[in-house]
Design an enzyme around this catalytic site. Structure first.
Site, PDB file in Angstrom:
ATOM      1  N   GLY A 199       0.789  -1.231   0.000  1.00 36.12           N
ATOM      2  CA  GLY A 199       0.000   0.000   0.000  1.00 36.12           C
ATOM      3  C   GLY A 199       0.815   1.271   0.000  1.00 36.12           C
ATOM      4  O   GLY A 199       0.675   2.114   0.890  1.00 36.12           O
ATOM      5  N   TYR A 209     -14.150  -0.028  10.718  1.00 40.33           N
ATOM      6  CA  TYR A 209     -12.697  -0.056  10.523  1.00 40.33           C
ATOM      7  C   TYR A 209     -12.025  -0.875  11.618  1.00 40.33           C
ATOM      8  O   TYR A 209     -11.178  -1.727  11.346  1.00 40.33           O
ATOM      9  CB  TYR A 209     -12.146   1.365  10.508  1.00 40.33           C
ATOM     10  CG  TYR A 209     -10.640   1.431  10.493  1.00 40.33           C
ATOM     11  CD1 TYR A 209      -9.925   1.076   9.348  1.00 40.33           C
ATOM     12  CD2 TYR A 209      -9.925   1.831  11.619  1.00 40.33           C
ATOM     13  CE1 TYR A 209      -8.539   1.123   9.328  1.00 40.33           C
ATOM     14  CE2 TYR A 209      -8.543   1.887  11.605  1.00 40.33           C
ATOM     15  CZ  TYR A 209      -7.862   1.535  10.468  1.00 40.33           C
ATOM     16  OH  TYR A 209      -6.482   1.577  10.462  1.00 40.33           O
ATOM     17  N   LYS A 216      -9.961  -4.533  11.656  1.00 36.24           N
ATOM     18  CA  LYS A 216      -8.619  -4.705  12.201  1.00 36.24           C
ATOM     19  C   LYS A 216      -8.568  -5.868  13.185  1.00 36.24           C
ATOM     20  O   LYS A 216      -7.618  -6.670  13.190  1.00 36.24           O
ATOM     21  CB  LYS A 216      -8.164  -3.411  12.886  1.00 36.24           C
ATOM     22  CG  LYS A 216      -7.764  -2.310  11.926  1.00 36.24           C
ATOM     23  CD  LYS A 216      -6.495  -2.681  11.168  1.00 36.24           C
ATOM     24  CE  LYS A 216      -5.886  -1.531  10.419  1.00 36.24           C
ATOM     25  NZ  LYS A 216      -4.653  -1.892   9.706  1.00 36.24           N
ATOM     26  N   PRO A 223      -1.011   0.569  16.478  1.00 38.97           N
ATOM     27  CA  PRO A 223      -0.931   2.007  16.732  1.00 38.97           C
ATOM     28  C   PRO A 223      -2.243   2.612  17.214  1.00 38.97           C
ATOM     29  O   PRO A 223      -3.331   2.098  16.928  1.00 38.97           O
ATOM     30  CB  PRO A 223      -0.556   2.573  15.362  1.00 38.97           C
ATOM     31  CG  PRO A 223      -1.133   1.601  14.389  1.00 38.97           C
ATOM     32  CD  PRO A 223      -1.021   0.253  15.047  1.00 38.97           C
ATOM     33  N   SER A 261      -6.538   9.306  10.434  1.00 40.81           N
ATOM     34  CA  SER A 261      -6.695  10.139  11.627  1.00 40.81           C
ATOM     35  C   SER A 261      -6.333  11.597  11.382  1.00 40.81           C
ATOM     36  O   SER A 261      -6.834  12.481  12.089  1.00 40.81           O
ATOM     37  CB  SER A 261      -5.821   9.601  12.766  1.00 40.81           C
ATOM     38  OG  SER A 261      -6.149   8.278  13.096  1.00 40.81           O
ATOM     39  N   PHE A 284      -7.677  10.816  22.421  1.00 37.41           N
ATOM     40  CA  PHE A 284      -6.949   9.886  21.570  1.00 37.41           C
ATOM     41  C   PHE A 284      -5.577   9.577  22.172  1.00 37.41           C
ATOM     42  O   PHE A 284      -4.884  10.476  22.654  1.00 37.41           O
ATOM     43  CB  PHE A 284      -6.727  10.493  20.175  1.00 37.41           C
ATOM     44  CG  PHE A 284      -7.976  11.008  19.531  1.00 37.41           C
ATOM     45  CD1 PHE A 284      -8.792  10.166  18.788  1.00 37.41           C
ATOM     46  CD2 PHE A 284      -8.355  12.336  19.686  1.00 37.41           C
ATOM     47  CE1 PHE A 284      -9.947  10.636  18.205  1.00 37.41           C
ATOM     48  CE2 PHE A 284      -9.513  12.815  19.105  1.00 37.41           C
ATOM     49  CZ  PHE A 284     -10.314  11.968  18.364  1.00 37.41           C
TER      50      PHE A 284
END
Length: 341
Positions: free
Chosen positions: A9, A155, A159, A184, A199, A219
């Site tokens: 990617g 999402y 994961k 992460p 993000s 966060f």
């Protein structure tokens, strides 16, 4: 002899910085693209940090197809599997991103084991190690999140299921290939390409004055440059084989991020909101704002999490989150100025 690393990617935010860090360390780097028409853009982005694109080659491969993966993987020493479908999936359902993430991971691992690469480092997410919000447990690498827990959006569900599938695959895989996963938190920092920002859009929207009233959300933050460094450490450290590593630095509330931007950027942060929306008001708006339904479960929560394993085993030492937020914002503002000229 120069070792070769495949990064999946190559147009991605994290993948781009992994490519930069690997080239700086003298590796030969390959990366996959769904469409090779993006090759020149990736080369230019990487060259903006390394000064040149020498040592970088490109292969066409897509997580949704078997085509191209064996060719990309042939004679590689290591793989950084960073690619994953992005989006909240709110409009399509909580399992809408699972198949491409899980099946793509299995394609990558299948090709890697057939090529007998030494190690695959997979980018997962800190949420995959988050317990039920009511449990009181600390998020660490021994915890496995429940994908059916309503705190997770599509999402994060993807994961969780993709990482689980990866470890299950490796239990039955034959050969020398090892697996390590990196988990992460919210990833911010300087941008190489203005796409697949994930993000970073949180900071971009704050600079644009959106939302006008901030929800009480926070966060666990990691700088993309530190995260890329950690991927290389996880790739090369003997102690990392077969391990999971949470990768986060400091925790910041959205209001703290906004305050930092206003204090350090002056007039350039004039649109950054100053007010916080009370939790009860957010909940009243949920019937009209369905995209807030999953985040609303995290309102006011600073769930406990520890990255101590990455620090002690790999020497992970992330920079302050305020530095990361500011560097990210300055980069976004700089790009706006260059576009407007």
């Amino acid at each position: 002899m120069t070792e070769t690393v495949l990064v999946t990617g190559g147009t991605g935010f994290v993948a781009g910085w992994c490519i930069v860090k690997l080239l700086e360390r003298g590796y030969a780097v390959r990366t996959t693209l769904r469409n090779l028409s993006k090759e020149s853009a990736v080369r230019a982005a990487v060259a903006s940090q390394t000064g040149a694109g020498d040592g970088l080659s490109f292969f066409a491969a897509d997580l949704t197809s078997d085509d191209g993966w064996d060719a990309a993987m042939a004679s590689c020493d290591y793989v950084l599997h960073v690619a994953s479908p992005l989006g909240t999936g709110a409009e399509k359902g909580r399992d809408s991103l699972t198949a491409p993430a899980r099946d793509g991971t299995l394609r990558v691992l299948g090709a890697a084991t057939r090529a007998s690469v030494k190690r695959v480092v997979m980018t997962s997410a800190a949420a995959t190690a988050r317990p039920a919000l009511s449990s009181g447990k600390v998020s660490d690498e021994t915890v496995w999140a429940d994908p059916d827990d309503p705190q997770f959006d599509a999402y994060r569900v993807s994961k969780i299921r993709a990482e689980r599938a990866a470890w299950d695959f490796m239990k039955t895989a034959n050969g020398p290939t090892e697996l390590t996963t990196v988990l992460p938190g919210a990833v911010f920092g300087p941008i190489l390409m203005q796409e697949n920002l994930g993000s970073v859009q949180i900071i971009e929207r704050l600079l644009q004055g959106n939302p006008a009233f901030m929800p009480q959300l926070g966060f666990w933050i990691v700088d993309v440059r530190d995260l890329a460094d950690l991927h290389v450490l996880a790739m090369t450290s003997p102690a990392a084989a077969g391990q999971r590593f949470i990768a986060t630095g400091d925790f910041l509330w959205m209001a703290e991020m906004a305050s930092t931007l206003r204090a350090k950027l002056g007039s350039r942060a004039a649109k950054v909101p100053t007010r916080q929306l009370p939790n009860f008001a957010v909940k009243l708006l949920l019937p009209f704002m369905p995209h807030l339904r999953t985040p609303a479960r995290l309102l006011g929560r600073r769930f406990p999490l520890t990255p101590e394993k990455a620090r002690s085993v790999l020497g992970f030492s992330p920079r302050p989150a305020t530095t990361t937020v500011l560097d990210c914002a300055r980069d976004l503002l700089g790009r706006e100025r260059s576009v407007s000229r």
